[in-house]
Design a protein around this motif. Structure first.
Motif, PDB file in Angstrom:
ATOM      1  N   ARG A   1     -22.671 -21.691  -1.445  1.00 37.74           N
ATOM      2  CA  ARG A   1     -21.846 -22.797  -0.946  1.00 37.74           C
ATOM      3  C   ARG A   1     -20.754 -22.285   0.002  1.00 37.74           C
ATOM      4  O   ARG A   1     -20.365 -22.979   0.942  1.00 37.74           O
ATOM      5  N   ARG A   2     -20.265 -21.091  -0.259  1.00 41.45           N
ATOM      6  CA  ARG A   2     -19.211 -20.521   0.585  1.00 41.45           C
ATOM      7  C   ARG A   2     -19.769 -19.837   1.832  1.00 41.45           C
ATOM      8  O   ARG A   2     -18.999 -19.338   2.657  1.00 41.45           O
ATOM      9  N   GLY A   3     -21.093 -19.799   1.945  1.00 36.16           N
ATOM     10  CA  GLY A   3     -21.699 -19.177   3.113  1.00 36.16           C
ATOM     11  C   GLY A   3     -21.744 -17.670   3.063  1.00 36.16           C
ATOM     12  O   GLY A   3     -21.917 -17.005   4.096  1.00 36.16           O
ATOM     13  N   GLU A   4     -21.605 -17.099   1.868  1.00 38.76           N
ATOM     14  CA  GLU A   4     -21.651 -15.649   1.724  1.00 38.76           C
ATOM     15  C   GLU A   4     -23.091 -15.155   1.863  1.00 38.76           C
ATOM     16  O   GLU A   4     -24.048 -15.887   1.609  1.00 38.76           O
ATOM     17  N   GLU A   5     -23.245 -13.917   2.263  1.00 40.18           N
ATOM     18  CA  GLU A   5     -24.584 -13.341   2.440  1.00 40.18           C
ATOM     19  C   GLU A   5     -25.238 -13.115   1.081  1.00 40.18           C
ATOM     20  O   GLU A   5     -24.646 -12.495   0.190  1.00 40.18           O
ATOM     21  N   ILE A   6     -26.452 -13.602   0.939  1.00 41.42           N
ATOM     22  CA  ILE A   6     -27.215 -13.457  -0.298  1.00 41.42           C
ATOM     23  C   ILE A   6     -28.339 -12.455  -0.056  1.00 41.42           C
ATOM     24  O   ILE A   6     -29.114 -12.612   0.893  1.00 41.42           O
ATOM     25  N   PRO A   7     -28.450 -11.414  -0.885  1.00 44.65           N
ATOM     26  CA  PRO A   7     -29.513 -10.422  -0.669  1.00 44.65           C
ATOM     27  C   PRO A   7     -30.898 -11.050  -0.764  1.00 44.65           C
ATOM     28  O   PRO A   7     -31.091 -12.044  -1.486  1.00 44.65           O
ATOM     29  N   PRO A   8     -31.887 -10.504  -0.050  1.00 42.75           N
ATOM     30  CA  PRO A   8     -33.250 -11.038  -0.162  1.00 42.75           C
ATOM     31  C   PRO A   8     -33.818 -10.798  -1.552  1.00 42.75           C
ATOM     32  O   PRO A   8     -33.425  -9.859  -2.247  1.00 42.75           O
ATOM     33  N   ILE A   9     -34.720 -11.668  -1.948  1.00 39.21           N
ATOM     34  CA  ILE A   9     -35.418 -11.465  -3.208  1.00 39.21           C
ATOM     35  C   ILE A   9     -36.535 -10.444  -2.988  1.00 39.21           C
ATOM     36  O   ILE A   9     -36.798 -10.029  -1.855  1.00 39.21           O
ATOM     37  N   GLU A  10     -37.225 -10.058  -4.052  1.00 37.35           N
ATOM     38  CA  GLU A  10     -38.375  -9.155  -3.950  1.00 37.35           C
ATOM     39  C   GLU A  10     -39.561  -9.821  -4.624  1.00 37.35           C
ATOM     40  O   GLU A  10     -39.436 -10.346  -5.739  1.00 37.35           O
TER      41      GLU A  10
ATOM     42  N   PHE B   1     -44.999 -13.994  -6.288  1.00 34.97           N
ATOM     43  CA  PHE B   1     -44.529 -13.816  -7.652  1.00 34.97           C
ATOM     44  C   PHE B   1     -43.243 -12.994  -7.618  1.00 34.97           C
ATOM     45  O   PHE B   1     -43.219 -11.908  -7.036  1.00 34.97           O
ATOM     46  N   ILE B   2     -42.210 -13.476  -8.257  1.00 34.37           N
ATOM     47  CA  ILE B   2     -40.898 -12.840  -8.161  1.00 34.37           C
ATOM     48  C   ILE B   2     -40.827 -11.576  -9.016  1.00 34.37           C
ATOM     49  O   ILE B   2     -41.148 -11.586 -10.205  1.00 34.37           O
ATOM     50  N   ILE B   3     -40.386 -10.511  -8.369  1.00 30.74           N
ATOM     51  CA  ILE B   3     -40.031  -9.279  -9.072  1.00 30.74           C
ATOM     52  C   ILE B   3     -38.543  -9.309  -9.404  1.00 30.74           C
ATOM     53  O   ILE B   3     -38.121  -9.034 -10.517  1.00 30.74           O
ATOM     54  N   ASP B   4     -37.736  -9.659  -8.399  1.00 32.20           N
ATOM     55  CA  ASP B   4     -36.284  -9.739  -8.572  1.00 32.20           C
ATOM     56  C   ASP B   4     -35.762 -10.890  -7.717  1.00 32.20           C
ATOM     57  O   ASP B   4     -36.101 -10.986  -6.536  1.00 32.20           O
ATOM     58  N   GLY B   5     -34.951 -11.786  -8.336  1.00 31.26           N
ATOM     59  CA  GLY B   5     -34.367 -12.867  -7.560  1.00 31.26           C
ATOM     60  C   GLY B   5     -34.633 -14.257  -8.098  1.00 31.26           C
ATOM     61  O   GLY B   5     -34.534 -15.240  -7.365  1.00 31.26           O
TER      62      GLY B   5
END
Length: 281
Positions: free
Chosen positions: A104-113, A122-126
């Motif tokens: 919501r604050r527009g902060e950078e979110i790391p990519p999932i894996e 299929f999600i490994i992380d995220g």
């Protein structure tokens, strides 16, 4: 972001979570009212999918933008989220709201894996990041992707129950290693029929080796069965209008079983077809 905020990011993040939980509860209720099977809202377990399809290899292809709708399963977090990655309890709330606030604050979110199997991810992380992205109305997400190759094509997998068919088909193709057009042509709907068909082809191959007095490996038996037995018989059934709503393989299995039950023979000719036709249900 499709969901409008109040201007107070922390309150909006809390509302995002409560909205996602409410949708998950309503989805469970709707499923129960419709009498849908239990696996409709359960995410697919990666290991079960790969075991059913047959693992071949994997390679990392790096950062990609993927569709959220293509993410259908998980490596190890199936109990915390449903198939649409809505939280199934309040257990994940603290971390979930923290990520929602950052978004919501527009902060950078790391990519999932993720693992990619065919067109499925299929999600490994995220898991929490995917859940927040769904709740906030996004359609794509950045992901580090590892592509997994499997023996069988994963197309047609929607729910956990579909894995049974894939698993039996994989075992059938290990016993009857058809390739190319032949492989694509032999399809049945009931998983157990793959086991019965495998036994039938092996018996056919045994009779072939007895008749010819020489050994044939599985691949040779599979191809000769398709060319010399399956294809001509299916052709006769088509001419006699005896396929109906069955697949070619299902029609073949039915008429082969009826043939032996009625007249105790392994041969094919007009007499056999007429005898089976007369008992057609």
């Amino acid at each position: 972001m499709n969901n409008r905020g109040t201007g107070f990011p922390r309150a909006d993040a809390e509302h995002d979570f409560l909205r996602a939980r409410r949708r998950q509860v309503l989805s469970r209720l709707a499923k129960w009212l419709r009498g849908e099977p239990d696996d409709v809202n359960i995410m697919l377990p990666f290991n079960e999918v790969v075991d059913a399809l047959g693992y071949v290899s994997e390679r990392r292809i790096g950062l990609r933008v993927i569709s959220l709708d293509s993410i259908v399963g998980s490596v190890d977090r199936g109990r915390d989220f449903d198939r649409r990655f809505r939280p199934t309890s309040g257990r994940v709330r603290e971390r979930w709201e923290r990520l929602a606030l950052a978004a919501r604050r527009g902060e950078e979110i790391p990519p999932i894996e993720v693992y990619r199997v065919g067109e499925l991810h299929f999600i490994i992380d995220g898991h929490h990041r995917v859940s927040v992205a769904h709740a906030q109305g996004l359609s794509t997400i950045e992901a580090q992707v590892i592509v997994v190759r499997t023996k069988l094509d994963p197309s047609g997998i929607r729910f956990r129950g579909d894995l049974i068919v894939k698993d039996y088909r994989r075992l059938f193709l290990e016993r009857v290693p058809l390739t190319g057009h032949a492989r694509a042509s032999v399809i049945v709907s009931d998983p157990w029929d793959y086991a019965l068909l495998g036994e039938h082809v092996e018996a056919w191959g045994f009779r072939l080796m007895q008749d010819e007095g020489r050994y044939c490996d599985r691949a040779s038996v599979a191809q000769r069965w398709f060319d010399e037995e399956f294809t001509p018989v299916v052709g006769m059934l088509r001419q006699a209008d005896m396929i109906g709503t069955r697949t070619d393989a299902e029609a073949y299995m039915w008429v082969a079983s009826e043939r032996y039950r009625l007249i105790r023979t392994h041969r094919w000719d007009d007499e056999v077809i007429e005898a089976v036709r007369s008992r057609k249900r």
